[in-house]
Design a protein around this motif. Structure first.
Motif, mmCIF file in Angstrom:
data_model
loop_
_atom_site.group_PDB
_atom_site.id
_atom_site.type_symbol
_atom_site.label_atom_id
_atom_site.label_comp_id
_atom_site.label_asym_id
_atom_site.label_seq_id
_atom_site.Cartn_x
_atom_site.Cartn_y
_atom_site.Cartn_z
ATOM 1 N N ARG A 86 -3.382 -1.171 -7.215
ATOM 2 C CA ARG A 86 -4.218 0.165 -7.658
ATOM 3 C C ARG A 86 -4.921 -0.195 -9.134
ATOM 4 O O ARG A 86 -5.572 0.593 -9.641
ATOM 5 C CB ARG A 86 -2.661 0.946 -8.403
ATOM 6 C CG ARG A 86 -2.105 1.550 -7.163
ATOM 7 C CD ARG A 86 -0.692 2.184 -7.638
ATOM 8 N NE ARG A 86 -0.902 2.833 -9.065
ATOM 9 C CZ ARG A 86 -1.268 4.093 -9.171
ATOM 10 N NH1 ARG A 86 -1.460 4.884 -8.232
ATOM 11 N NH2 ARG A 86 -1.356 4.541 -10.449
ATOM 12 N N ASN A 113 0.705 4.054 -2.754
ATOM 13 C CA ASN A 113 0.542 5.539 -2.416
ATOM 14 C C ASN A 113 1.730 6.251 -3.097
ATOM 15 O O ASN A 113 1.252 7.456 -3.360
ATOM 16 C CB ASN A 113 0.602 5.622 -0.875
ATOM 17 C CG ASN A 113 -0.740 4.937 -0.266
ATOM 18 O OD1 ASN A 113 -1.893 4.908 -1.027
ATOM 19 N ND2 ASN A 113 -0.568 4.720 0.893
ATOM 20 N N SER A 114 2.948 5.758 -3.074
ATOM 21 C CA SER A 114 3.862 6.495 -3.638
ATOM 22 C C SER A 114 4.032 6.781 -5.223
ATOM 23 O O SER A 114 4.204 7.915 -5.669
ATOM 24 C CB SER A 114 5.285 5.876 -3.296
ATOM 25 O OG SER A 114 6.487 6.549 -3.722
ATOM 26 N N GLN A 139 1.237 9.566 -5.620
ATOM 27 C CA GLN A 139 1.775 10.717 -5.448
ATOM 28 C C GLN A 139 2.763 11.322 -6.377
ATOM 29 O O GLN A 139 2.899 12.413 -6.598
ATOM 30 C CB GLN A 139 2.328 10.897 -3.850
ATOM 31 C CG GLN A 139 2.891 12.361 -3.496
ATOM 32 C CD GLN A 139 3.253 12.262 -1.988
ATOM 33 O OE1 GLN A 139 3.397 11.139 -1.290
ATOM 34 N NE2 GLN A 139 3.628 13.185 -1.625
ATOM 35 N N GLY A 199 3.108 8.952 2.897
ATOM 36 C CA GLY A 199 3.437 8.242 1.606
ATOM 37 C C GLY A 199 4.904 8.260 1.438
ATOM 38 O O GLY A 199 5.547 7.779 0.350
ATOM 39 N N LYS A 215 0.841 -1.120 -0.146
ATOM 40 C CA LYS A 215 0.127 0.212 -0.030
ATOM 41 C C LYS A 215 0.909 1.209 -0.002
ATOM 42 O O LYS A 215 0.418 2.271 -0.782
ATOM 43 C CB LYS A 215 -0.882 -0.016 1.052
ATOM 44 C CG LYS A 215 -2.017 -0.928 1.007
ATOM 45 C CD LYS A 215 -2.939 -1.189 2.441
ATOM 46 C CE LYS A 215 -3.871 -2.065 2.155
ATOM 47 N NZ LYS A 215 -4.845 -2.011 3.346
ATOM 48 N N GLU A 216 1.888 1.112 0.718
ATOM 49 C CA GLU A 216 2.926 2.276 0.681
ATOM 50 C C GLU A 216 3.471 2.639 -0.661
ATOM 51 O O GLU A 216 3.645 3.688 -1.304
ATOM 52 C CB GLU A 216 4.065 2.230 1.882
ATOM 53 C CG GLU A 216 3.829 2.145 3.269
ATOM 54 C CD GLU A 216 4.881 1.824 4.044
ATOM 55 O OE1 GLU A 216 4.683 2.000 5.278
ATOM 56 O OE2 GLU A 216 5.903 1.336 3.371
#
Length: 212
Positions: A69, A37-38, A41, A124, A33-34
């Motif tokens: 995603r 998110n990166s 972003q 993130g 998930k990290e």
């Protein structure tokens, strides 16, 4: 002289990128998930490295994040200039060598403190809020306030002088100034639940004060 390999990104359908069946690197759901998110972003900044058959050499976590995603295509770099044996070695080296680095905690704390003053979202990045808050706290931690030899006006007044250290700066403080700053910090934490923005609150208060 060895020819330099041609490194070009390609965009492949996700299903064409195949995980290596003996991949020993474990990615938790939280880390996936990290990574996702990166990517959301910052965009795709690191392609997935695959061999000529589309089997992943480096980037299993990125593939899992793309799947999380619901990405239909992903960027890849195809390695064709290494033998099968060297590809297997590269799979191990790419992950292990990255683990052998470490962080300069003082510089990291200063970087986070500087970014927090810009009111930038620090989510993130791989650190949770508690870790970032703890790092930023070390910049203004009273443990970093060390006694100095008194001289000049402070010596004549008998005041004990300490220094507030942040980055490469060292600001002399008297005992009274130290206590006042500590009180203001605790009031800020009580009001906001965090040390984030403490320096900004001091600057804004100074700017709002009537000019003498």
């Amino acid at each position: 002289m060895t020819d330099k390999p041609q490194v070009m990104w390609q965009w492949w359908p996700l299903e064409k990128v195949k995980p290596y069946e003996k991949n020993a690197k474990i990615h938790s759901q939280g880390q996936i998930k990290e990574i996702a998110n990166s990517i959301g972003q910052f965009g795709w900044r690191h392609p997935i490295m695959v061999d000529a058959d589309g089997v992943i050499i480096a980037g299993h976590g990125r593939r899992a994040a793309a799947e999380f995603r619901n990405d239909e295509v992903v960027p890849v770099v195809v390695v064709t200039d290494l033998s099968a044996e060297k590809v297997r070695l590269l799979r191990l080296a790419d992950n292990k060598i990255a683990e052998n680095s470490s962080w300069d905690k003082e510089l990291l704390a200063v970087e986070f403190a500087d970014l927090s003053e810009l009111n930038i979202d620090l989510g993130g990045l791989g650190w949770d809020e508690t870790e970032i808050d703890k790092l930023i706290g070390t910049v203004l931690d009273s443990d970093d306030l060390v006694p100095l030899e008194t001289d000049g006006d402070a010596s004549r007044s008998g005041a004990n002088v300490v220094t507030l250290s942040y980055g490469k700066q060292k600001v002399p403080l008297t005992d009274d100034e130290h206590r006042d700053l500590d009180r203001l910090l605790h009031e800020h934490i009580a009001a906001t639940g965090s040390k984030f923005g403490f320096a900004r609150s001091l600057i804004e208060a100074r700017n709002a004060a009537p000019r003498v």
